[in-house]
Motif scaffolding. Structure first.
Motif, PDB file in Angstrom:
ATOM      1  N   LEU A   1       4.288   5.400  -5.194  1.00  0.00           N
ATOM      2  CA  LEU A   1       4.471   6.241  -6.835  1.00  0.00           C
ATOM      3  C   LEU A   1       3.324   6.904  -7.359  1.00  0.00           C
ATOM      4  CD1 LEU A   1       4.670   2.162  -7.660  1.00  0.00           C
ATOM      5  CD2 LEU A   1       6.182   4.408  -7.672  1.00  0.00           C
ATOM      6  N   LEU A   2       2.604   7.255  -6.803  1.00  0.00           N
ATOM      7  CA  LEU A   2       0.725   7.490  -7.387  1.00  0.00           C
ATOM      8  C   LEU A   2       1.558   9.453  -7.280  1.00  0.00           C
ATOM      9  CD1 LEU A   2      -1.577   8.079  -8.693  1.00  0.00           C
ATOM     10  CD2 LEU A   2      -2.490   7.846  -5.712  1.00  0.00           C
ATOM     11  N   SER A   3       2.563   9.185  -5.592  1.00  0.00           N
ATOM     12  CA  SER A   3       2.525  10.981  -4.973  1.00  0.00           C
ATOM     13  C   SER A   3       3.931  11.157  -5.652  1.00  0.00           C
ATOM     14  CB  SER A   3       3.071  10.864  -3.533  1.00  0.00           C
ATOM     15  OG  SER A   3       4.241  10.626  -3.767  1.00  0.00           O
TER      16      SER A   3
ATOM     17  N   LYS B   1       0.804  -1.244   0.189  1.00  0.00           N
ATOM     18  CA  LYS B   1      -0.103   0.240  -0.357  1.00  0.00           C
ATOM     19  C   LYS B   1       1.157   1.268  -0.486  1.00  0.00           C
ATOM     20  CE  LYS B   1      -4.182   0.924   3.188  1.00  0.00           C
ATOM     21  NZ  LYS B   1      -4.965   0.723   3.998  1.00  0.00           N
TER      22      LYS B   1
ATOM     23  N   LYS C   1       2.518   1.786  -3.628  1.00  0.00           N
ATOM     24  CA  LYS C   1       1.465   2.483  -4.548  1.00  0.00           C
ATOM     25  C   LYS C   1       1.383   3.770  -4.287  1.00  0.00           C
ATOM     26  CE  LYS C   1      -0.947  -1.761  -5.669  1.00  0.00           C
ATOM     27  NZ  LYS C   1      -2.218  -2.857  -5.532  1.00  0.00           N
ATOM     28  N   SER C   2       1.302   4.227  -2.994  1.00  0.00           N
ATOM     29  CA  SER C   2       1.164   5.356  -2.229  1.00  0.00           C
ATOM     30  C   SER C   2       1.617   6.139  -2.788  1.00  0.00           C
ATOM     31  CB  SER C   2       0.511   5.458  -1.591  1.00  0.00           C
ATOM     32  OG  SER C   2       1.703   5.612  -0.586  1.00  0.00           O
TER      33      SER C   2
ATOM     34  N   SER D   1       5.032  10.610  -9.112  1.00  0.00           N
ATOM     35  CA  SER D   1       4.103  11.058 -10.338  1.00  0.00           C
ATOM     36  C   SER D   1       2.796  12.253 -10.479  1.00  0.00           C
ATOM     37  CB  SER D   1       3.174   9.942 -10.690  1.00  0.00           C
ATOM     38  OG  SER D   1       1.691   9.559 -10.632  1.00  0.00           O
ATOM     39  N   ALA D   2       2.268  12.755  -9.144  1.00  0.00           N
ATOM     40  CA  ALA D   2       1.711  13.236  -9.044  1.00  0.00           C
ATOM     41  C   ALA D   2       2.576  14.445  -9.024  1.00  0.00           C
ATOM     42  CB  ALA D   2       0.738  13.475  -8.237  1.00  0.00           C
TER      43      ALA D   2
END
Length: 118
Positions: free
Chosen positions: A72-74, A66, A69-70, A76-77
């Motif tokens: 990687l999301l942050s 988890k 994933k978070s 990329s943002a």
């Protein structure tokens, strides 16, 4: 027989073993070993500590997944926002130094002389 003559306490096989008999005996031995291991495993119960550790490992693994994933999301943002800022800075620089005005370049094309040979 030459071995017997060299060593007084040595003995030799007179007749050789049958390969099928040797394979059968080896298979019986391996079956016995497997059965012995299975018997010893059935006697042992999994300890409470092992169960707790296994559950804890699963819990930690889920949390790490988890978190990854978070992250990687942050990331990329953040990349997207940085790219937007850099692009806006480039546009500003082009406008300041005269390369970004599209209307003036369109007027320049209209003011070019017509070709001599048509």
């Amino acid at each position: 027989m030459a071995l017997v003559l060299r060593k007084p306490n040595a003995y030799s096989k007179i007749d050789k073993e049958d390969p099928e008999e040797r394979n059968r005996r080896r298979a019986q031995f391996l079956i016995y070993k497997v059965m012995e291991q299975a018997d010893s495993m059935s006697r042992r119960r999994p300890s409470y500590l092992r169960i707790r550790i296994r559950k804890l490992k699963v819990k930690i693994g889920k949390r790490l997944t988890k978190l990854r994933k978070s992250m990687l999301l942050s990331i990329s943002a953040a990349k997207v926002s940085v790219c937007k800022q850099v692009c806006s800075q480039f546009k500003t620089c082009r406008r300041l130094f005269g390369g970004g005005d599209n209307h003036s370049s369109a007027n320049l094309v209209n003011t070019l002389p017509s070709p001599l040979f048509v």
